[in-house]
Design an enzyme around this catalytic site. Structure first.
Site, mmCIF file in Angstrom:
data_model
loop_
_atom_site.group_PDB
_atom_site.id
_atom_site.type_symbol
_atom_site.label_atom_id
_atom_site.label_comp_id
_atom_site.label_asym_id
_atom_site.label_seq_id
_atom_site.Cartn_x
_atom_site.Cartn_y
_atom_site.Cartn_z
ATOM 1 N N ASP A 112 46.755 44.160 44.823
ATOM 2 C CA ASP A 112 46.279 43.611 46.094
ATOM 3 C C ASP A 112 45.430 44.666 46.802
ATOM 4 O OD1 ASP A 112 46.001 42.140 48.373
ATOM 5 O OD2 ASP A 112 48.093 42.210 48.986
ATOM 6 N N ASP A 164 41.000 45.113 46.786
ATOM 7 C CA ASP A 164 40.225 45.100 48.028
ATOM 8 C C ASP A 164 39.363 46.361 48.136
ATOM 9 O OD1 ASP A 164 41.096 42.662 48.871
ATOM 10 O OD2 ASP A 164 41.805 43.339 50.820
#
Ligand code: NAD
Length: 355
Positions: A247, A251
């Site tokens: 995650d 990003d």
């Protein structure tokens, strides 16, 4: 060939960008002799307004009956104050779970035409980079045991990172297969110097590596990986990692491409049916203005052709058309830096012309 595609347009710019991808798919279908049958279902805020919940049963059954699913984005200020269990974003976890999607593929590629958008120094990205992040999607700390309790210092909260051998094996296999189709290099990212779950992760990845002698597999600690991504992103080909590390790192990787409107993603499970969506959100600030960059969604549709339908030539055709449009200097506002920009529909037209 004939394929049924469920469309989850969602909120904000969702309908505009999905419309662009549908137009591209229709043209590719015509060119290569395929028929795509589209059925739209409500998800997110628009579903809350109609049915009082973000993920109606009809949407779930429609997706499960389809060959694959294309999603725009969900959410917006109108629904921001609702309780967590009926927030638009809740639908994303729900649909992933219903479809049994345990793999998230997120490519982060720096287009040579967009090198100036990269926030890293030009000498670092001289040769560009093209990374595929394979993130485990349904295990780890986001799904582990959690709670509140009285501890040594009073009230405390806890979440648990837990991975089974089975969960690690299946994601590792996806990553090795992906590396095999790319440059043959896999980096498995963990925190094995501290976490027991990471030590099992590393052990199982090494066991699976024996089945893929053609793939070079190495380990990297997550803190080092966060540094290496900005120090020398070109060293990465495929990354495999857990839900939370993936995650965060995906990003970070998307930011160094400098263009959130360009990055697609695919979520996959045991079957060929996947969920394809841009990595960005519903961009309520520009919704309905014709300013949205549809490329992330168009490239998500291209990933669907490759991963769900096995249509590699058709996938390449879309990717090459996008490359050409960028090389020729066409831009939407988000990547134009004040220079004249095309609208969502106009850039879609340019891509279609090159298909
Ligand atoms: P966002 O990604 O929607 O927008 C961030 C910024 O990037 C905005 O300035 C936006 O205009 C711009 N942007 C995003 N996509 C673009 C595109 N295709 N073309 C041009 N510009 C683009 O993130 P946010 O503003 O933090 O969130 C807005 C809403 O989206 C929130 O409700 C959030 O919860 C939701 N969200 C949904 C998803 C999803 O559906 N998968 C993901 C992230 C956020």
């Amino acid at each position: 060939m004939k394929f049924n595609i469920a469309l989850l347009k969602g909120d904000g710019i969702g309908p505009e960008i999905v419309e662009s991808a549908v137009r591209v798919l229709e043209v590719v279908g015509k060119k290569f002799g395929h028929e795509f049958d589209f059925k739209a279902y409500d998800i997110g805020g628009v579903a809350i307004d109609k049915y009082g919940k973000p993920l109606p049963e009809e949407t779930v059954s429609g997706c499960l009956a389809s060959d694959s699913v294309l999603l725009g984005a969900v959410g917006g200020p109108k629904w921001d104050t609702l309780p967590g269990n009926i927030r638009p974003e809740k639908a994303l976890l729900g649909i992933r779970e219903a479809m049994g999607l345990f793999t998230n593929l997120r490519p982060a590629k720096l287009y040579s035409a967009l090198k100036d958008d990269c926030p890293l120094r030009s000498d670092i990205v001289e040769n560009g980079f093209d990374i595929m992040i394979v993130r485990e999607l349904t295990g780890g700390i986001y799904f582990g045991e959690r709670g509140m309790r009285e501890g040594k210092y009073g009230e405390e909260a806890y979440d648990t990172e837990c991975y089974s051998r089975m969960e690690i094996e299946r994601i590792a296999k996806v990553a090795f297969e992906s590396a095999r189709k790319r440059r043959g290099k896999l980096i498995s990212i963990d925190k094995a110097n501290v976490l027991e779950s990471s030590r099992l992760w590393r052990k199982v990845v090494h066991e699976i590596a024996e089945q893929y002698p053609d793939v070079e597999c190495t380990d990297m600690l997550v803190d080092n990986a966060a540094m290496q991504l900005v120090r020398n992103p070109a060293q990465f080909d495929v990354i495999v990692t857990s839900n939370m590390f993936g995650d965060i790192l995906s990003d970070e990787a998307s930011q160094i491409t400098g263009s959130i409107g360009m990055l697609p993603s695919a979520s996959l499970g045991e079957t060929k049916r996947g969920l394809y969506e841009p990595i960005h959100g519903s961009a309520p600030d520009i919704a309905g203005k014709g300013l949205a960059n549809p490329i992330a969604t168009i490239l998500s549709a291209a990933m669907m052709l490759l991963y769900s339908f096995g249509l590699s030539e058709e996938h390449d055709c879309i990717v090459n058309a996008v490359d050409k449009v960028l090389e020729e200097g066409f831009r939407t506002a988000d990547i134009a830096h004040g220079a004249p920009a095309l609208s969502t529909t106009e850039i879609t037209d340019k891509i279609i012309e090159r298909i």
